[in-house]
Scaffold this motif. Structure first.
Motif, PDB file in Angstrom:
ATOM      1  N   GLU A 178       0.758 -37.371  -1.790  1.00  0.00           N
ATOM      2  CA  GLU A 178       2.112 -36.882  -1.983  1.00  0.00           C
ATOM      3  C   GLU A 178       2.207 -35.411  -1.586  1.00  0.00           C
ATOM      4  O   GLU A 178       1.202 -34.692  -1.541  1.00  0.00           O
ATOM      5  CB  GLU A 178       2.527 -37.036  -3.452  1.00  0.00           C
ATOM      6  CG  GLU A 178       1.656 -36.226  -4.416  1.00  0.00           C
ATOM      7  CD  GLU A 178       2.072 -36.377  -5.864  1.00  0.00           C
ATOM      8  OE1 GLU A 178       3.273 -36.573  -6.119  1.00  0.00           O
ATOM      9  OE2 GLU A 178       1.180 -36.283  -6.740  1.00  0.00           O
ATOM     10  N   ARG A 179       3.431 -34.999  -1.311  1.00  0.00           N
ATOM     11  CA  ARG A 179       3.681 -33.585  -1.045  1.00  0.00           C
ATOM     12  C   ARG A 179       4.009 -32.874  -2.358  1.00  0.00           C
ATOM     13  O   ARG A 179       4.807 -33.364  -3.159  1.00  0.00           O
ATOM     14  CB  ARG A 179       4.836 -33.416  -0.064  1.00  0.00           C
ATOM     15  CG  ARG A 179       4.462 -33.767   1.370  1.00  0.00           C
ATOM     16  CD  ARG A 179       5.601 -33.481   2.331  1.00  0.00           C
ATOM     17  NE  ARG A 179       5.213 -33.749   3.704  1.00  0.00           N
ATOM     18  CZ  ARG A 179       4.631 -32.861   4.505  1.00  0.00           C
ATOM     19  NH1 ARG A 179       4.399 -31.642   4.082  1.00  0.00           N
ATOM     20  NH2 ARG A 179       4.297 -33.200   5.736  1.00  0.00           N
TER      21      ARG A 179
ATOM     22  N   ILE B  22      -0.497 -30.780   0.228  1.00  0.00           N
ATOM     23  CA  ILE B  22      -0.546 -32.242   0.194  1.00  0.00           C
ATOM     24  C   ILE B  22      -1.626 -32.652  -0.804  1.00  0.00           C
ATOM     25  O   ILE B  22      -2.790 -32.265  -0.678  1.00  0.00           O
ATOM     26  CB  ILE B  22      -0.827 -32.820   1.587  1.00  0.00           C
ATOM     27  CG1 ILE B  22       0.352 -32.492   2.512  1.00  0.00           C
ATOM     28  CG2 ILE B  22      -1.045 -34.327   1.522  1.00  0.00           C
ATOM     29  CD1 ILE B  22       0.189 -32.957   3.929  1.00  0.00           C
TER      30      ILE B  22
ATOM     31  N   VAL C  24       2.555 -38.910   5.361  1.00  0.00           N
ATOM     32  CA  VAL C  24       3.098 -38.075   4.298  1.00  0.00           C
ATOM     33  C   VAL C  24       3.771 -36.855   4.921  1.00  0.00           C
ATOM     34  O   VAL C  24       3.361 -36.376   5.960  1.00  0.00           O
ATOM     35  CB  VAL C  24       1.987 -37.659   3.321  1.00  0.00           C
ATOM     36  CG1 VAL C  24       0.898 -36.845   4.033  1.00  0.00           C
ATOM     37  CG2 VAL C  24       2.541 -36.870   2.148  1.00  0.00           C
TER      38      VAL C  24
END
Length: 220
Positions: free
Chosen positions: A129-130, A135, A220
């Protein structure tokens, strides 16, 4: 491919007739030059062979930009003159392609590419996920299952998902398995990244690291 054991030939490198000599790990090997094909021969090349050549070309084009990653991820797959890169090429050609529509031609499926391979237990429930810091890779600690240890290091890899992108970011020895997360701050210009995760463990006998199969986590 022939391994040269004669002390006179062992010092050779370069070409001799239709043989090519080269050294790998201090050992000299020889292979025959590929024969040249005439235009008429190429025109008669079967569709099956053209598809095979396409698979090889796509594989080489993709992997040549991540050889540094493959040296780490396939470090236990050396065999004589076969280097980690060769092992990655072989695996990718056999396992990372899908048919294009209803035709017999194949295209590389990046989600099937393995940037590391090995028998070590991989990450459990991995996600990416960011976050404001960069990240973030997450997983559930599965230490003490099989040979997994809390001290195993995470291996994370990001590859630019931009058109014709070749940028990459990585961490070979990230946080340990029991930490359950690792954040990497990309310095590249890409706004989207393909993400992979794996684990490695020090092998006191070989002085290398045992790897798990990498897991592709998407873009992502």
């Amino acid at each position: 491919m022939v391994r040269i054991t004669n002390s006179i030939l062992a010092g050779l490198s370069g070409n001799l007739g239709d043989l090519i000599f080269y050294k790998v790990g201090g050992v000299t090997y020889a292979r025959r030059k590929p024969g040249k094909q005439s235009k008429s021969t190429k025109a008669r090349t079967s569709e099956r062979k053209r598809n095979s050549q396409s698979v090889s070309t796509q594989t080489q084009k993709f992997l040549k930009n991540i050889t540094h990653i493959l040296r780490f991820g396939y470090q236990n797959h050396e065999n004589g003159a076969s280097r980690p890169y060769h092992a990655a090429v072989s695996y990718t050609m056999k396992n990372s392609f899908k048919f294009e529509g209803t035709s017999a031609s194949k295209v590389l499926d990046i989600s099937l590419v393995k940037v590391s391979r090995g028998s070590l237990l991989g990450p459990q429930y991995p996600t990416v996920e960011r976050v404001p810091e960069g990240i973030k890779f997450n997983w559930t600690d599965n230490s003490w299952q099989a040979a997994a240890k809390p001290t195993d290091n995470v291996f994370v890899f990001l590859l630019s998902a931009e058109e014709n992108g070749t940028g990459s970011e990585w961490e070979f020895l990230g946080n340990t398995r029991n930490k359950e997360s690792h954040t990497i701050q990309p310095y590249g210009k890409a706004s989207k990244w393909h993400a992979w995760i794996a684990f490695s463990q020090e092998n006191v006998w070989t002085k290398k690291r045992d790897l798990s199969d990498s897991v592709y986590l998407g873009i992502v």
